[in-house]
Design an enzyme around this catalytic site. Structure first.
Site, PDB file in Angstrom:
ATOM      1  N   LYS A  81      -1.860 -10.240  12.320  1.00 27.59           N
ATOM      2  CA  LYS A  81      -1.132  -9.438  13.314  1.00 27.59           C
ATOM      3  C   LYS A  81      -2.064  -8.825  14.357  1.00 27.59           C
ATOM      4  O   LYS A  81      -1.620  -8.508  15.470  1.00 27.59           O
ATOM      5  CB  LYS A  81      -0.355  -8.326  12.618  1.00 27.59           C
ATOM      6  CG  LYS A  81       0.770  -8.838  11.719  1.00 27.59           C
ATOM      7  CD  LYS A  81       2.063  -8.977  12.492  1.00 27.59           C
ATOM      8  CE  LYS A  81       3.212  -9.395  11.589  1.00 27.59           C
ATOM      9  NZ  LYS A  81       4.453  -9.580  12.332  1.00 27.59           N
ATOM     10  N   SER A 113       6.849  -1.033   9.435  1.00 30.61           N
ATOM     11  CA  SER A 113       6.420  -0.343   8.219  1.00 30.61           C
ATOM     12  C   SER A 113       5.152  -0.972   7.677  1.00 30.61           C
ATOM     13  O   SER A 113       4.655  -0.574   6.643  1.00 30.61           O
ATOM     14  CB  SER A 113       7.520  -0.446   7.164  1.00 30.61           C
ATOM     15  OG  SER A 113       7.798  -1.803   6.915  1.00 30.61           O
TER      16      SER A 113
END
Lengths: 366, 366
Positions: A81, A113
């Site tokens: 990511k 999250s």
């Protein structure tokens, strides 16, 4: 997030441009091999093992597999990511008028999250711009702490998507920050694709990949990988859990229609989201992903244990679904046998992340 | 083990020759960096932290450290020991008369409860020669299973060194196998040195290592590293646990006399052996190791936890003593501050192995 009118086209050349842009900020993660796991993957499963599965009674496949593990679990923030987040922010800085409009002071915002929260926080901190992160108040305390450690401003929300989206809209209204979505944007897709691009350049001179398999959730990593392989002849496959319909990619590709809602409690908690429309336009629209395959919860646990014991790297459950497909999915293994024959396949396997606490890891693979 | 009259001289050129010989069989393990750990290492410890240590009341050191982690935990069999074992067996195959005397049928023998047993078993299996391994009957079942998985013939002995040596002597008398000792032999030392040689070639073009620190037990890895650095200007340091006199290297270097007996229950179970005479001839005799530093059991646990959480690789307790020195040993940190100043040091840190069960890892760093 950079305005869609300013983003690069979804092509391999754009993935290469993304790589040039983010190279100073990310790790070129290592590519590992493991002869024990190759031997295991290249050994037919027993009929006893197939009993009770959808392949019961079938002759076990005899694939020959050489696996090349691209270790994005060793990437900054412990997951691929970081690539998309750095690319999104670098592109934003290039968007005409963004800096002039006070963008560096207003910063960026997102809701997550997990790994995307940390990725956006890190990338923003490196550019010294504020990161406004909406996290569900139910998020795991270590993830909150990790996100905070990069200097992010955290706002808590309710746990559901509508709660989170409403809260991030409020934060954006108040701060003027620009949204950085987790997967449904060209900048993110092109950033994630750089892992597969690197992998292609890290193999020994005589080796050519036959295929790459990556986990698929929202589809950013998979569609980016597909673009990175466009025109190279490398086949691209997606891997998912099968629990409670988490295999939306597989089902969407079979029907030709994107499934846009999934509710699953799979242990692969990074893979609970259905494929987004822009990733789908690459995966299906451009026809760049050949198929999706899914694996059971138990197969995910077994693959995790093997990676821990044999490779000595830490992988979260979502990271190993590609390996689990190669080890356990008879449809995929039969394809490798049919097309690869005795020579077999050189298969790139992307480990997407390693963010799992030791306590959780112990529970999962006990 | 190759007869001492046929071994290469203990020089850097011999480490290079060893590397050429074993390169086809080993992994070129990755070199990782971690900006969070660098930041932690480059932050002075607090006076509160130093209270109760031997540095209580001293001004905390302010070193600047950039760490380059050579990941031998990702080596075959999960430890650097594969390097020495492959080199020993390749050299044995070159020893005049060994093959003609039936060496390939008689095979090799050793005694070990840990990584050396697996290393010799793997290297022998690749050359298709028998490996006769003496293990104490108290050895951990997973280690026995791992050794057996490489096809070794295992003989069990009592737990003490004399028991083990007597049993291996019997095995050798019966089989005609050649002994492969764990550290006290030039072939082993030269093989282990190849990790540091690789590390030197894996850094970015503009980076020059100031020093390398490795764990030290029998001294094979440390003396090999010292040879790999001879003439390069790279300083070499050894790291050890301090518990119950496990810091024999440090004490031997201070007194100039090799300590030849150690009894310790340190959690770093690969580091319970005193330095052997041939490694000592390099470490002290050739003056190639600058100093030894030691760390507490708690510091080892803290370094392990940091590596797990931040680097996502698995390390056994013995592997992290070098990192623990860089993080916690004020004598070492003071040296870096004094000599490195504001520019600081680029420090190579060898992670020696990753063979620790998940259950054990959980206990250690809970």
């Amino acid at each position: 997030m950079a305005d869609l009118s300013t983003t690069l086209p979804l092509t391999r050349a754009s993935v290469q441009a993304a790589h040039e842009l983010i190279k100073p900020y990310i790790h070129q993660t290592p590519v590992l091999t493991n002869s024990t796991i190759d031997r295991f993957a290249s050994t037919p499963r027993t009929e006893a093992e197939l009993a009770g599965t959808e392949w019961a009674g079938r002759t076990p496949a005899k694939p020959v597999l050489r696996l090349w593990f691209k270790c994005e679990n060793l990437q900054k923030i412990g997951a691929f990511k970081a690539r998309g987040a750095f690319h999104a922010i670098e592109r934003l800085k290039l968007e005409p008028g963004w800096i002039e409009g006070g963008g560096l002071e207003k910063g960026v915002a997102t809701h997550s999250s997990g790994n995307h929260a940390q990725a956006v926080s890190l990338a923003a901190s490196i550019s010294k711009i504020p990161a406004h992160i909406v996290m569900p108040s139910t998020a795991a305390p270590p993830k909150i702490a990790a996100t905070r450690s990069y200097g992010a401003n955290i706002t808590f929300s309710g746990p559901n998507a509508p709660d989170r989206e409403a809260t991030v809209a409020e934060v954006i209204a108040k701060t003027g920050a620009r949204m950085v979505p987790p997967y449904n944007h060209p900048d993110i897709i092109l950033g994630q694709g750089t892992a597969a691009l690197e992998l292609q350049s890290q193999l020994p001179p005589a080796t050519t990949l036959t295929a790459i398999i990556t986990p698929c959730s929202g589809g950013g990593l998979l569609s980016g990988t597909a673009l990175a392989c466009e025109g190279t002849g490398i086949h691209v496959f997606g891997a998912e859990p099968s629990l409670e319909g988490a295999d939306d990619l597989r089902r969407s590709l079979l029907s030709g229609t994107r499934i846009d809602s999934v509710t699953t409690t799979t242990i692969a908690d990074g893979l609970r989201t259905p494929v987004g429309p822009i990733p789908w336009s690459v995966i299906h629209g451009k026809g760049l992903v050949r198929a999706g395959y899914s694996v059971s919860e138990d197969e995910i646990r077994r693959a995790m244990r093997m990676v821990y014991e044999r490779m000595k790297v830490v992988v979260e459950p979502s990271a190993v679904v590609g390996l689990a497909v190669a080890l356990f999915n008879e449809d995929f293994r039969g394809l490798v046998e049919r097309e690869g024959g005795e020579k077999g396949w050189d298969l790139g396997v992307v480990f997407s992340g390693g963010n799992v606490s030791l306590e959780k890891l112990g529970e999962l693979i006990a």
